[in-house]
Write a protein that holds these residues in place. Structure first.
Motif, PDB file in Angstrom:
ATOM      1  N   ALA A  14       0.823  -1.213   0.000  1.00 31.86           N
ATOM      2  CA  ALA A  14       0.000   0.000   0.000  1.00 31.86           C
ATOM      3  C   ALA A  14       0.848   1.249   0.000  1.00 31.86           C
ATOM      4  N   THR A  15       2.095   1.113   0.507  1.00 32.77           N
ATOM      5  CA  THR A  15       2.958   2.304   0.579  1.00 32.77           C
ATOM      6  C   THR A  15       3.482   2.698  -0.781  1.00 32.77           C
ATOM      7  N   GLY A  16       3.198   1.885  -1.789  1.00 36.48           N
ATOM      8  CA  GLY A  16       3.671   2.232  -3.136  1.00 36.48           C
ATOM      9  C   GLY A  16       4.890   1.429  -3.497  1.00 36.48           C
ATOM     10  N   PHE A  17       5.435   1.751  -4.639  1.00 37.06           N
ATOM     11  CA  PHE A  17       6.544   0.971  -5.199  1.00 37.06           C
ATOM     12  C   PHE A  17       7.882   1.567  -4.771  1.00 37.06           C
ATOM     13  N   ASP A  18       8.706   0.703  -4.205  1.00 40.15           N
ATOM     14  CA  ASP A  18      10.086   1.142  -4.006  1.00 40.15           C
ATOM     15  C   ASP A  18      10.972   0.196  -4.805  1.00 40.15           C
ATOM     16  N   GLY A  19      11.598   0.740  -5.797  1.00 33.98           N
ATOM     17  CA  GLY A  19      12.368  -0.072  -6.730  1.00 33.98           C
ATOM     18  C   GLY A  19      13.588  -0.724  -6.101  1.00 33.98           C
ATOM     19  N   GLY A  20      13.928  -0.382  -4.845  1.00 38.25           N
ATOM     20  CA  GLY A  20      15.160  -0.896  -4.266  1.00 38.25           C
ATOM     21  C   GLY A  20      15.084  -2.348  -3.864  1.00 38.25           C
ATOM     22  N   ASN A  21      13.885  -2.880  -3.648  1.00 43.67           N
ATOM     23  CA  ASN A  21      13.765  -4.241  -3.156  1.00 43.67           C
ATOM     24  C   ASN A  21      13.715  -5.211  -4.325  1.00 43.67           C
ATOM     25  N   LYS A  22      14.835  -5.828  -4.646  1.00 46.28           N
ATOM     26  CA  LYS A  22      14.900  -6.707  -5.806  1.00 46.28           C
ATOM     27  C   LYS A  22      14.149  -8.008  -5.560  1.00 46.28           C
ATOM     28  N   ALA A  23      13.905  -8.339  -4.297  1.00 44.78           N
ATOM     29  CA  ALA A  23      13.163  -9.570  -4.019  1.00 44.78           C
ATOM     30  C   ALA A  23      11.734  -9.481  -4.539  1.00 44.78           C
ATOM     31  N   ASP A  24      11.249  -8.259  -4.728  1.00 49.45           N
ATOM     32  CA  ASP A  24       9.874  -8.091  -5.216  1.00 49.45           C
ATOM     33  C   ASP A  24       9.789  -8.160  -6.740  1.00 49.45           C
ATOM     34  N   GLN A  25      10.916  -8.264  -7.420  1.00 53.03           N
ATOM     35  CA  GLN A  25      10.936  -8.245  -8.881  1.00 53.03           C
ATOM     36  C   GLN A  25      11.060  -9.647  -9.453  1.00 53.03           C
ATOM     37  N   LEU A  26      10.484  -9.825 -10.662  1.00 50.58           N
ATOM     38  CA  LEU A  26      10.623 -11.089 -11.376  1.00 50.58           C
ATOM     39  C   LEU A  26      11.923 -11.032 -12.173  1.00 50.58           C
ATOM     40  N   ASP A  27      12.830 -12.009 -11.922  1.00 49.25           N
ATOM     41  CA  ASP A  27      14.115 -11.929 -12.621  1.00 49.25           C
ATOM     42  C   ASP A  27      13.988 -12.503 -14.034  1.00 49.25           C
ATOM     43  N   TYR A  28      15.060 -12.376 -14.800  1.00 50.53           N
ATOM     44  CA  TYR A  28      15.036 -12.677 -16.234  1.00 50.53           C
ATOM     45  C   TYR A  28      14.733 -14.148 -16.499  1.00 50.53           C
ATOM     46  N   GLU A  29      15.409 -15.046 -15.752  1.00 55.69           N
ATOM     47  CA  GLU A  29      15.224 -16.474 -16.025  1.00 55.69           C
ATOM     48  C   GLU A  29      13.793 -16.906 -15.737  1.00 55.69           C
ATOM     49  N   ASN A  30      13.246 -16.407 -14.640  1.00 57.89           N
ATOM     50  CA  ASN A  30      11.863 -16.770 -14.330  1.00 57.89           C
ATOM     51  C   ASN A  30      10.885 -16.161 -15.335  1.00 57.89           C
ATOM     52  N   PHE A  31      11.230 -14.995 -15.849  1.00 58.80           N
ATOM     53  CA  PHE A  31      10.388 -14.414 -16.914  1.00 58.80           C
ATOM     54  C   PHE A  31      10.385 -15.331 -18.138  1.00 58.80           C
TER      55      PHE A  31
END
Length: 1409
Positions: free
Chosen positions: A1014-1031
């Motif tokens: 709810a606090t919005g997007f903070d791009g610093g947390n890479k754990a929240d991102q889908l990495d290339y291989e999983n994509f």
């Protein structure tokens, strides 16, 4: 006198009856005699009547009363009168005569002597000298002071001197008058003075006419003239003379009937095919007829007299003679027609010339002639009546024809005269034109009058002319037959080579009889569509009237109720209708024909709920405006269509559209003048649904789809024409606001925005220009800000208006601003097609170079062509610059707006669902450009880093929901949907192809977040991102889903499913399939379709063969699965069912199962719908998340594999049900399930590991798993040299088994068109408890780089360790123990997290992957 007679009769009658006394009545009668001089005569008449009445009575006393009464009155009624009036027997009883018999004999003798006895003395006494002197007297020179009175005195003297017979003298006077017919005044006044009895003169004339009634005799015109002059001056009566004339009226009627039947027989012969033997017989018959005609019948004296009357201007007598004859019988004789024309000339001359002419003065000599016309009322009084009698025979006098037409043009301003001129045109002008010999001037003259009439009046006239006029007269019947014969002759010889010569012949024939000619030509075109081009080219010699008649004939042919508009198979539109539509487009573009009638016809057909005739509008707009609608556009054309108008014209269409400026202007004017632009749009928009729900009931599904496509395509084409051709003011004035369009006119939303879109663009630009001018002095203010301000001012009312289009809950997720922005923009606003502009500019440069190098082109032509190409080049460059500036302004505006587009009131899944339902899917099938727009808009929303927009979920929903969308499309919609999927796949393929591109365009973007806070997007947390291989795993899963959906559609056997999926597959061929085994599965199924449909459904066979060939050519670009995404290879000893069944673990399941869980918030609504409709599909697709192997024996190729997979899924479901029934035994059941699955998974994983370059271990949540990794470090060491990464795989397997168990409980969320379609994918494992709490803690979806490096070091150890089977068995047991341990810890941890969750922030965490 009548009253006195009645009173006397009543008085006498009472005496006869015995009611009154005789003496009393006789006294009264005696007194009455003094009242008037003729009273005795009146009383004698009464006695005469009573004499007849009483003579017939049987009562004797009444007869006696009568006799007594008459006897008593003898003293005041003279005997002579009574002897004249009373019966001889009555006179005898009164004593006035001795014997009645003798009295009768005496009367007979006297009458014989008076009337029948020849006076012989006069024959002897008459002297020839007297007659000689009489003739001399009458034949003298009358130029001096000789008058009829002086001559009459001389005639009287001659009669007395020479004992001349007065009747013979009258006869001689008439004979001399006949020879001196120019002396009308003298002889008419002489005859008037001489004669006393008109009947005698009539008898003498009658005897003269009778003399000429023998065969081969010819009545002299001079006799007709004197008869006409005597009639004109009332010296004789027409009724008295008419009975002396021949032939009888009955004979005239019979002759007229014979003429009509002969003409019809001739017409039939001309139409029939005649054999040579029949021709000889016909020639012999014609010779016999000619011989019969040589015996000339006597003249028609009635027609001769009629002509003479017309010559002297006696219209009233002439009219009464014509009334006795059949219609147009009299005027069918040329002399009479010319005489009547001359009379009309004289009557209209003053009005036509205005200054009085000499003719009028001459004309006024005749008293009975119609008064010269001074104004239009005079025309109505006499002229129209005369023209009505003339009818088609006005053709004898083209000058009079032109005069009448010009008078019509002059007086058409008065409304009351319209009906008069319509009648004259119908009865006189058009039939007369038919009998004229190819008079083009008269045709043009007539068009000058007709163009003042509204088109519906003109078309009514043409209809009468074509269908009724030609049967009203023998001459017209013959002319029609001759025209048809001539038309056949020309059309048989018409080719592309002789268009000019044939065109001239057609022009000549059409000047007089266009309706008959065009009717035949159109009938030929309906049979032979290859005639269209030569026919259109040959029409260049037509007159304006002929073009208008052609328009009417085309409409009549289209509206023919006897013609079926569908072919006999009821699946396609008839070829005759298609031919006529093509002709319409070509003819109306090339020639200046009024369009109003045709457009109104199409409008009326739409009002009646008939959409077949939209084909005509489609052709007309395509040809006249150069706007082509096709779903077969190349990518280059489609790219050009996203540019400006000039680029569209140069590169967007198949044919080079040139010189459409004038024709499109004509079309625009016709639409605006008759207020048809908006009604046509609205009717087409409404008719799309009408085709399906009103028309489509009994029609074949294929035809319904075709009609729907035709209606939709025509709407898109027509709307495009209006947008590009109407001025801003005209467009805004005619198109109502979006809420009125949708709510009041019930226009579908996609069509309503399609119509409103150009209006918004116009308004924004005009407002932008206004703001720029207003703040011209303020240079600091940037143009972009002004543009944003203009957009806000224009779109604010639209944002308010769209709220009423959908329920209030819709706006909880989508803002009206976002909705309106999506629907109001176009591809022109989002990107500049620079390559298309460059391509067209280079073409023009090459063209200029070719012109310069061509020595055959003359210099002046070279110069013109170079100037044209250079001008086009400059226009294109200017247009590109203008579009570039515009796109920059739009993107700036979107950047400012994006933060307010999507709200976070409900789940991301709900937001995406509404976006798909209300925006993406309706628009992506609207047109090809809209399909591209939708794909690019999704990409743009992603690139803009729009808050609350989940790009991954959007793509996932699109690729996972294809079956029902494809099944519900029409043929053209399938093309567009395929193009949309292709564009979506292009973006995904680009991201998939290169890690650098992916990291640049996707990493650190909110659309690729796996956890939303709810606090919005903070791009610093890479754990929240889908990495290339999983994509890459996700992309493989999407390809697998597309394959699964395609195979399902191909296996249904349903025509629509197969056709649509083949179209879609053909469209997405550049991007799919990319994986070899998926391509092989498709190829196998398509090959089967080819075999099955070869003899059944040829169109499906053609589609399948086309796709199959192209698929084979793409095979070289396909890659094995392990190259498409990193994947462990299965053990060679593992059976196929184990590799491909539910137990064969593929990493996409790991990486995407969580994303599917993220959609579970929407599952409640989709679950009910999906359960009933997709249960059979779910069985087949239960392992959709598990990727197929790359050994060629994929899951889709093996029916055995599918069966095994189904069996395993059933057993899994049974275990799940048991688990749910016995909550106490959950942990035992879970452990048992895991053990079974892990056995199957192990063998496959161990075989895959050596073949992989790098091990793909997902990035774990370090915080959660650190403790677990430490605790099992020792176990890993024991496991041998080659398996340090095994716990990671264990975790994956455990999570998969968990998600599978949970996934069976949760239904998949629905797509736009079918809420149940999501349940087809078996990757939809969701956690019931996780969905309830809206919170899931995910294992990381990316691998750590350190582990990848470690993998490389251990590859050799893995290979060595694989050979030790006993050790492997021991390791498996150890791993089972560890996994049980780990699961208990993991469950405990999850339970604690659930207990502690509950804050506002946790509630707003949305599951995604």
């Amino acid at each position: 006198s009548a009253e006195i007679q009645a009173a006397l009769y009543e008085l006498c009658h009472q005496v006869v009856q015995g009611n009154l006394k005789l003496d009393l009545v006789v006294g009264v009668l005696g007194d009455m005699m003094d009242l008037r001089d003729d009273m005795p005569s009146v009383l004698a008449d009464v006695f005469s009547i009573l004499d007849l009445e009483t003579g017939a009575l049987e009562e004797k006393n009444k007869r006696d009363h009568y006799t007594q009464l008459v006897g008593a009155c003898l003293f005041f009624v003279p005997e002579a009168i009574l002897k004249e009036r009373l019966d001889p027997e009555t006179l005898e009883s009164l004593g006035l005569i001795k014997q009645a018999h003798q009295f009768n004999q005496k009367i007979v003798k006297i009458k014989t002597k008076l009337f029948y006895k020849q006076q012989k003395f006069n024959l002897l006494r008459e002297e020839n000298e007297g007659y000689a002197k009489l003739i001399t007297e009458l034949g003298q020179d009358l130029s001096g002071n000789i008058t009829s009175h002086i001559v009459l005195e001389s005639i009287k003297s001659l009669i007395g001197c020479f004992n001349l017979d007065p009747n013979r003298v009258l006869d001689i006077i008439l004979e001399v008058y006949e020879s001196r017919s120019d002396q009308d005044d003298f002889f008419l006044s002489l005859i008037k003075s001489y004669m006393c009895e008109p009947l005698t003169l009539c008898h003498i004339l009658g005897f003269k006419f009778k003399f000429y009634q023998e065969p081969n005799e010819e009545t002299p015109k001079s006799l007709y003239h004197i008869a006409a002059a005597l009639l004109h001056h009332n010296l004789i009566e027409l009724e008295d003379l008419y009975i002396h004339l021949m032939p009888l009226d009955a004979a005239i009627v019979e002759e007229h009937k014979n003429e009509i039947s002969e003409a019809k027989q001739i017409a039939r012969k001309l139409v029939m095919v005649v054999l040579p033997s029949d021709k000889n017989e016909d020639k012999e018959k014609e010779k016999d007829k000619e011989e019969e005609k040589n015996d000339k019948p006597p003249d028609n004296q009635k027609l001769g007299l009629l002509e003479a009357l017309l010559r002297i201007g006696d219209w009233l007598h002439a009219q009464s003679i014509m009334d006795q004859m059949p219609s147009f019988y009299a005027t069918s004789h040329k002399p009479i027609a010319l005489a009547l024309c001359q009379l009309v000339h004289l009557t209209v001359e003053p009005l036509y010339r205005r200054p009085k002419s000499i003719l009028t003065v001459i004309y006024c000599l005749f008293r009975r002639a119609p008064q010269p016309a001074e104004n239009f009322e005079d025309l109505r009084r006499d002229i129209f009546s005369m023209l009505g009698y003339l009818g088609p025979h006005l053709s004898h006098d083209p000058i009079l024809f032109a005069k009448i037409v010009r008078l019509g043009k002059a007086f058409m301003k008065e409304e009351t005269l319209l009906s008069c001129f319509l009648s004259v045109a119908d009865q006189v002008l058009l039939p007369s034109l038919s009998l004229m010999e190819c008079n083009a001037c008269m045709s043009e003259e007539l068009w000058g009058l007709f163009k003042l009439f509204p088109y519906y009046h003109r078309y009514r006239l043409y209809g009468q002319w074509k269908n009724e006029t030609y049967s009203s007269h023998p001459l017209l019947v013959k002319v029609k037959a001759q025209t048809v014969e001539r038309a056949k002759y020309i059309m048989k010889r018409l080719t592309k080579e002789n268009v000019k010569q044939s065109g001239r012949q057609i022009g000549k024939l059409s000047h007089s009889n266009p309706t008959i000619l065009f009717d035949y030509m159109l009938s030929q075109i309906q049979w032979y569509d290859n005639l269209i081009v030569p026919v259109v080219d040959s029409l260049k010699y037509l007159t304006s009237l002929n073009y208008d008649v052609l328009a009417y004939c085309i409409i009549e042919a289209l509206a023919n109720p006897e013609k079926e508009k569908m072919k006999h198979d009821d699946t396609t539109i008839s070829s005759w209708l298609q031919s006529l539509a093509s002709l319409c487009g070509a003819v109306f573009r090339k020639y200046p024909i009024e369009l109003a009638g045709l457009l109104q016809y199409v409008t009326n057909q739409l009002k009646a709920g008939k959409s077949f005739d939209l084909l005509i509008l489609k052709e007309v707009v395509q040809k006249m405006a150069g706007i082509e609608i096709t779903d077969e556009m190349t990518s280059e054309q489609l790219e050009a269509m996203t540019g400006g108008e000039q680029l569209k014209a140069e590169g967007g269409y198949f044919g080079q559209i040139r010189n459409t400026k004038k024709s499109s202007q004509r079309l625009k004017d016709a639409l605006l003048d008759h207020e048809l632009a908006l009604p046509l749009c609205l009717l087409m928009a409404q008719q799309r649904n009408g085709v399906v729900f009103l028309e489509g009931g009994e029609k074949h599904l294929k035809l319904v789809g075709h009609l729907y496509d035709q209606c939709h395509d025509t709407l898109v084409q027509f709307g495009g024409f209006l947008a590009s051709n109407l001025s801003t003011e005209d467009y805004i004035k005619r198109v109502p606001s979006i809420d009125i369009l949708c709510n009041q006119f019930h226009t579908p939303h996609d069509a309503a925005f399609f119509l409103s879109r150009p209006m918004y663009a116009h308004q924004i630009l005009s407002k932008y220009d206004e703001l720029k001018k207003a703040e011209k002095g303020n240079r600091q203010q940037q143009k972009a800000h002004k543009y944003v301000a203009a957009c806000e001012q224009v779109m604010a009312p639209v944002h308010e208006a769209v709220i009423s289009l959908h329920p209030a809950r819709v706006w909880d997720d989508l803002r009206p601003q976002f909705y309106a922005t999506f629907w109001s923009l176009t591809m022109y606003d989002l990107a500049v097609p620079q390559s298309a502009y460059d391509r067209e500019v280079n073409k023009l440069k090459a063209q200029i170079k070719a012109i310069e190098e061509n020595p055959e082109i003359p210099l002046n032509k070279k110069k013109k062509e170079k100037e044209r190409c250079t001008a086009l080049q400059e226009k294109l460059q200017e247009e590109e610059k203008k579009q570039l500036e515009h796109v920059q302004r739009v993107l700036h505006r979107l950047k400012l707006e994006k933060d307010n587009w999507l709200l976070a009131k409900s789940t991301k899944n709900e937001t995406i669902t509404k976006f798909l339902q209300l925006c993406l899917f309706p628009r992506c099938i609207f047109s090809s450009i809209d399909a591209v727009y939708c794909a690019r808009f999704v990409e743009l929303v992603h690139q803009q880093k729009t808050p609350n927009f989940c790009t991954l979920l959007c793509y996932d929903r699109v690729f996972s929901a294809t079956i029902y969308t494809v099944a519900s499309c029409t043929e053209n919609e399938s093309h567009r949907y395929g193009r949309f999927l292709c564009c979506m796949l292009e973006t995904v393929t680009r991201w998939h192809s290169d890690r650098a591109i992916y990291e640049k365009e996707c990493v650190n973007y909110p659309g690729f977040l796996t956890i939303f806070r709810a606090t919005g997007f903070d791009g610093g947390n890479k754990a929240d991102q889908l990495d290339y291989e999983n994509f890459r795993h996700v992309v493989h899963k999407w390809h697998y889903m597309l394959t699964k959906a395609s195979v399902h559609c191909l296996e249904t056997g349903d025509y629509t499913h197969i056709r649509n999926i083949l179209i879609v597959l053909t469209k997405i061929l550049p991007c799919y399939p990319k994986v070899l085994n998926l391509g092989q599965a498709l190829e196998c199924r398509v090959h089967k379709i080819c075999l099955e449909e070869k003899d059944k459904r040829p169109d499906l066979y053609a589609l399948a063969m086309g796709y199959s060939g192209r698929l084979k050519s793409q095979k070289v670009h396909m890659v094995p699965e392990n190259e498409f995404h990193h994947k462990e290879q299965p053990a060679r000893t593992t059976p196929a069912s184990q590799q491909n069944g539910p137990g064969s673990t593929g990493k996409p399941a790991t990486s995407t199962s969580k994303m599917e869980e993220g959609t579970s918030e929407d599952g409640d609504r989709g679950k009910d719908k999906s359960q009933g409709t997709t249960k059979p599909v779910n069985k087949a697709n239960s392992a959709a998340a598990k990727v197929t192997t790359s050994n060629g024996n994929g899951a889709l190729n093996s029916t055995k594999t599918v069966k095994d997979r189904d069996d395993k899924e059933k057993s899994g479901k049974e275990k799940k049900e048991k688990k749910e029934k016995t909550p106490g035994g959950i942990s035992d059941t879970k452990a048992e399930n895991r053990r079974e699955k892990q056995r199957d998974e192990r063998a496959g994983k161990e075989e895959r590991m050596p073949r992989e370059g790098k091990e793909k271990t997902p990035k774990a949540d370090r915080e959660k798993l650190k403790s677990e990794e430490k605790s099992i470090k020792d176990d890993k060491a024991k496991a041998g040299n080659g398996e340090p990464m095994e716990p990671s795989r264990e975790r994956d397997a455990i999570k998969e088994s968990k998600s599978k168990e949970k996934g069976d409980r949760n239904a998949m969320p629905g797509s736009l068109k079918s809420p149940g379609s999501r349940s087809e994918s078996a990757e939809s494992e969701r956690g019931e408890s996780e969905r309830r709490t809206h919170h899931i803690t995910y294992n990381s979806l990316s691998r750590s780089k350190s582990r990848e490096r470690e993998l490389d070091k251990k590859d050799s150890e893995i290979i060595q360790g694989r050979s030790k089977e006993k050790k492997e068995e021991k390791d498996r047991k150890e791993r089972k123990r560890v996994s049980t341990l780990k699961e208990s810890r993991h469950d405990k941890e999850k339970k604690e997290k659930r207990d502690s969750s509950g804050g506002k922030e946790e509630k707003k965490q949305y599951p995604y992957m």
